[in-house]
Write an enzyme that holds these catalytic residues in place. Sequence first.
Site, short mmCIF file in Angstrom:
data_model
loop_
_atom_site.label_atom_id
_atom_site.label_comp_id
_atom_site.label_asym_id
_atom_site.label_seq_id
_atom_site.Cartn_x
_atom_site.Cartn_y
_atom_site.Cartn_z
CB SER A 401 40.33 42.71 37.86
OG SER A 401 39.59 43.72 37.26
CG HIS A 422 42.93 42.42 33.69
ND1 HIS A 422 43.89 42.38 34.68
CD2 HIS A 422 42.02 43.35 34.11
CE1 HIS A 422 43.57 43.23 35.64
NE2 HIS A 422 42.44 43.83 35.31
CD GLU A 434 47.49 40.92 34.37
OE1 GLU A 434 48.43 40.81 35.17
OE2 GLU A 434 46.29 40.86 34.73
#
Length: 680
Positions: A401, A422, A434
């Site tokens: 993260s 992510h 992401e």
Amino acid sequence: MIDTQLHGDVLEIVMNNPPVNALGIGVRQGLAQAIAGAQTNPAVKAIVIRGGGKLFSGGADITEFGKPFAEPGLPQVVDAIEASAKPVVAAIHGMALGGGLEVALGCHYRIATPETKLGLPEVSLGLLPGAGGTQRLPRLIGVEAALEMIVSGSPVPAAKGAELGLVDKLAAQDQLAAEAIAFARTVDGPRRTGDLDASATADVFERFAENNKRKIGALDAPKACIEAVKAATELPLDQGQLKERALFTQLMNGDQSKALRHVFFAERAAAKVDGLPKDVARRPIAKVGVIGAGTMGGGISMNFLSAGIPVTIVEMTQEALDKGTGLIRKNYEATAAKGRLTMAQVEKAMGLLSPTLDFDALKECDLIIEAVYENMDVKKEIFTRLDGIAKPGALLASNTSYLSIDEIASATGRPQDVLGLHFFSPANVMKLVEVVRGAKTAPDVLATGMDIGRRIGKVPVVSGVCYGFIGNRMLAPRLNGAIAMLVEGATAEQVDRVSVEFGMPMGPLQMIDLAGVDIGWHRDPNRIESVRDALNAAGRWGQKTGAGFYDYDERRRPAPSPAAQAIIDDFRAREGVAPRAISEDEIVTRTLYVMVNEAAHILEEGIAQRASDIDIVWNYGYGWPRHKGGPMFWADLVGLNKIVDALDRYRDRLGPEFTLSPLLARCAKEGRPLERDARA
Ligand code: 3HC
């Protein structure tokens, strides 16, 4: 855009406006001309309208919205179709959505392939069907069924359409054109919109609004949809259409529809990656490996299993492996209990899962996703090990993260194959991924990462490498601001209420409680350096312990907590801070405007490709209300000057890490939006 062909005495009109046969001005003009021409051509006895390519029509051309209006409008075209003295049959395949379905409703008969979906999704763009749909549909299928279709926006399959009376006849795809022409020859002349079944009474609308109260919430469009359908029960067709038009125009000019239309295009723009040739070859992904069977690893695995892709999941101990596998099964079974999956589907998904303690089993996988806890040394060790095991060309992804993908990639001899994927918690539910592009990530690896995201039903957004990437980097000042205001005198409810009233699913402090107050905690109960430390020392780790900033009942519903407040008061006293009244203006600035500022940094640094990508991250990863567009769209709406002024006003309270984004300052000064051309 419109092709016509005479088949004996039947005129076939084909809409050809790829990719979705949107009903832009060219199509509207062509349709109007073809219908008018058919009226005066004695050789034409009947007319068929169909769509070329993969569908009938995706509706009005949304790119024309908000621009000067060009005649003929769609309502006029649909009226002209219905007024035709010669029977008109719509031959529908693929999809008839929005204005597309309204064109079909203007036709006297409808024939469709079984695979066709018919719907009026305007409400998801903050609109209502504005070309007669709210007036013709209830007259055709009844008020209750029409309300459901128009207010939900969900399309129905053709078979359901046939049950509802929306479709007169079904025909196989390869027979559609021929059957429609044959059908047109047999029908009994034009059949126009009939009268409404008078049994629909006013309480239908009240009941419907009451039953859908939660879904409708602060949204304008569903309310206007209900009002327009109600008008169909009260007014003749032409007057009802005028009412519909007035409501449509009002919605079109409102901020909610502007925001929702922005999100529609933003989502499609996010799929486009700067600097990536469109035709770059993708690497085949037939089998996926996941390292770590914790909450994230399990959730990530479920996405692939549900899409029919086999997953090998690896853990360190049998206990952790069993626990993780058990949780995946439990999640699937819970979905089945709600009727959203059959048990056969659950077993099929579980049958694709291979749990193992053997790291070497990953050598079969085309994509391996590491989902262990956030520690750079551990991650590097895993990637070095993977380098020795993974087959050549396999994608090596980290679900980190926050941490640097470049540093993780440096632990391998193949940094070009490494990227970030992510996922957001719960990973089987949240749509955002992401896709983190490292300095050395190869173009085909990035393209494959985007593709696989879409294959498993996610919305992938590209991010560059920085601490927290796009979403969590913006989250940091928001959470820090919220906690700081508690210390300065605000209550948790006061801070969170601003976000909830804004339309977020929860406030920043409720979010910390959900994620875990103890994330990143040093675990020394005697070391109290922050409010979080103080809460953790008291065992208030958030929802999982039934207590955090709030107290939680067994159904995890929050209640204001005198105990938490006492801990905060005590911490404040020990820090020697005098409590003060905190205004809503300050809360907005320190929980929302600070995010806009961070986003502007992210944009200027090139971490996000475009402002609208940031909006998509917050829509799909954090529940930003779609009808407010996203932080960047919203910032432009609020006014960048106002935001910069507020940040200046509270400058002393924003902490030493705050710097005003030069891009934000520049755009505010020049009166330029962040949303377009922001980096120019
Ligand atoms: N107008 C203009 N452009 C449209 C469009 C529309 N109605 N629908 C899709 N497009 C564009 C997309 O922006 C995209 O452009 P891009 O390639 O440049 O990014 C391209 O067409 C392909 O779209 P998708 O990637 O979404 O293609 P899919 O095949 O995945 O989906 C679809 C097709 C289901 C039709 C989907 O595009 C869709 O849901 N479109 C919108 C449908 C809709 O909301 N219609 C109602 C419009 S409002 C209306 O009709 C008002 C009327 O009542 C007066």
